[in-house]
Design a protein around this motif. Structure first.
Motif, short mmCIF file in Angstrom:
data_model
loop_
_atom_site.label_atom_id
_atom_site.label_comp_id
_atom_site.label_asym_id
_atom_site.label_seq_id
_atom_site.Cartn_x
_atom_site.Cartn_y
_atom_site.Cartn_z
N ILE A 90 0.87 -1.16 0.00
CA ILE A 90 0.00 0.00 0.00
C ILE A 90 0.91 1.22 0.00
CG2 ILE A 90 -1.79 1.27 1.25
CD1 ILE A 90 -2.47 -1.39 2.67
N SER A 91 0.64 2.15 -0.88
CA SER A 91 1.48 3.34 -0.93
C SER A 91 0.64 4.57 -1.24
CB SER A 91 2.58 3.19 -1.97
OG SER A 91 2.02 3.05 -3.26
N VAL A 92 1.22 5.73 -0.91
CA VAL A 92 0.58 6.99 -1.23
C VAL A 92 0.97 7.35 -2.65
CG1 VAL A 92 0.37 9.43 -0.66
CG2 VAL A 92 0.64 7.74 1.16
N SER A 93 0.00 7.57 -3.49
CA SER A 93 0.25 7.90 -4.88
C SER A 93 0.94 9.25 -5.00
CB SER A 93 -1.09 7.90 -5.63
OG SER A 93 -1.16 8.88 -6.58
N ASP A 94 1.86 9.36 -5.97
CA ASP A 94 2.53 10.64 -6.22
C ASP A 94 1.52 11.73 -6.54
OD1 ASP A 94 5.03 9.59 -5.76
OD2 ASP A 94 5.44 9.14 -7.87
N ALA A 95 0.44 11.39 -7.22
CA ALA A 95 -0.59 12.37 -7.56
C ALA A 95 -1.22 12.97 -6.31
CB ALA A 95 -1.66 11.72 -8.43
N ARG A 110 -3.00 14.90 6.95
CA ARG A 110 -3.52 13.76 7.74
C ARG A 110 -4.47 12.88 6.93
NH1 ARG A 110 -0.71 12.97 12.24
NH2 ARG A 110 -0.30 14.88 13.34
N GLU A 111 -4.52 13.11 5.62
CA GLU A 111 -5.30 12.25 4.74
C GLU A 111 -4.42 11.87 3.56
OE1 GLU A 111 -8.96 13.97 3.46
OE2 GLU A 111 -9.50 14.60 5.47
N GLY A 112 -4.47 10.65 3.14
CA GLY A 112 -3.71 10.22 1.98
C GLY A 112 -2.29 9.78 2.31
N SER A 113 -1.88 9.96 3.55
CA SER A 113 -0.56 9.45 3.93
C SER A 113 -0.76 8.20 4.78
CB SER A 113 0.22 10.52 4.70
OG SER A 113 -0.47 10.88 5.87
N LEU A 114 0.28 7.48 4.98
CA LEU A 114 0.14 6.20 5.67
C LEU A 114 0.43 6.36 7.16
CD1 LEU A 114 1.80 3.90 3.01
CD2 LEU A 114 -0.61 4.17 3.52
N PRO A 123 6.13 6.00 3.10
CA PRO A 123 5.40 6.10 1.84
C PRO A 123 4.78 4.78 1.39
CG PRO A 123 7.74 6.11 1.42
CD PRO A 123 7.57 6.14 2.92
N THR A 124 5.29 3.68 1.89
CA THR A 124 4.82 2.36 1.48
C THR A 124 4.81 1.43 2.68
OG1 THR A 124 5.81 2.68 -0.69
CG2 THR A 124 5.23 0.43 -0.10
N VAL A 125 3.82 0.59 2.72
CA VAL A 125 3.75 -0.43 3.76
C VAL A 125 3.35 -1.75 3.10
CG1 VAL A 125 1.36 -0.01 4.38
CG2 VAL A 125 2.88 -0.97 6.08
N HIS A 126 3.88 -2.85 3.62
CA HIS A 126 3.51 -4.17 3.11
C HIS A 126 2.43 -4.74 4.00
CE1 HIS A 126 3.84 -8.57 2.52
NE2 HIS A 126 3.93 -8.18 1.27
N HIS A 127 1.28 -4.96 3.39
CA HIS A 127 0.15 -5.57 4.11
C HIS A 127 0.30 -7.08 3.97
CE1 HIS A 127 -3.89 -6.83 5.13
NE2 HIS A 127 -4.14 -5.61 5.57
N PRO A 128 0.26 -7.81 5.08
CA PRO A 128 0.48 -9.26 5.00
C PRO A 128 -0.69 -10.05 4.41
CG PRO A 128 -0.06 -8.62 7.24
CD PRO A 128 0.05 -7.35 6.44
N GLY A 129 -1.76 -9.37 4.11
CA GLY A 129 -2.95 -10.06 3.61
C GLY A 129 -3.89 -10.37 4.76
N ALA A 130 -5.07 -10.80 4.43
CA ALA A 130 -6.07 -11.11 5.46
C ALA A 130 -6.68 -12.47 5.18
CB ALA A 130 -7.15 -10.04 5.46
#
Length: 174
Positions: A90-95, A110-114, A123-130
């Protein structure tokens, strides 16, 4: 006089399929779907998704359709809950960043950032899945027979109270 009665019965019988479709069969389909929806709500582990489980019905081209589906708030979570998710980034888009660093964006917007648990995670996080928590399919699988019985009961009740399907009153002395 007998001809008039015969004519009205004949007309009633000719109109019966349309009346059955419009009133009785649609109601029977909804009765069956409500059984499945109730079970799905019982099996669901998310209050948001549970509140979004709805029953809808329609009739098109002679087909009666009743659906148990998720609609409204929380509905978007339902597929993830039912089927789970694979590991993903999951990452915050450059746009969305507008040239700002993630740290600055986090402080300003406080919106759109992780942010997870109130902590900046980058800027990016690895989600382990659910893991999946199926609730819709098991509801149908376990309540299929009860749903059919609910539809049958609805039809029997509706038809027993009208016209030639009404139970004959017992003769005096019987």
């Amino acid at each position: 006089m007998a001809y008039a009665k015969t004519g009205s019965v004949r007309r009633m019988l000719q109109q019966l399929p349309a009346a059955l479709e419009k009133n009785v069969l649609r109601g029977a389909a909804r009765a069956a779907a409500n059984v499945v929806a109730d079970e799905a709500r019982q099996r669901c582990i998310s209050n948001e998704v549970r509140d979004s489980i709805k029953v809808t019905g329609s009739s098109k081209d002679g087909n009666i359709i009743a659906k148990v589906q998720t609609k409204g708030e929380g509905a978007f979570i339902a597929p993830w809950l039912e089927y789970g998710t694979r590991p993903h980034f999951i990452s915050v888009s450059d746009a969305n960043r507008g040239g700002r660093s993630i740290k600055r964006l986090n402080k300003e917007v406080r919106e759109g950032s992780l942010v997870i648990g109130g902590q900046f995670v980058g800027p990016t996080v690895h989600h382990p899945g659910a893991r999946p928590h199926p609730f819709m399919r098991p509801a149908l699988d376990t309540k299929e027979g009860e749903a059919v019985a609910a539809a049958q009961s609805y039809i029997t009740t509706r038809l027993a109270s009208v016209g030639p399907f009404a139970a004959a009153a017992p003769e005096p002395g019987e």
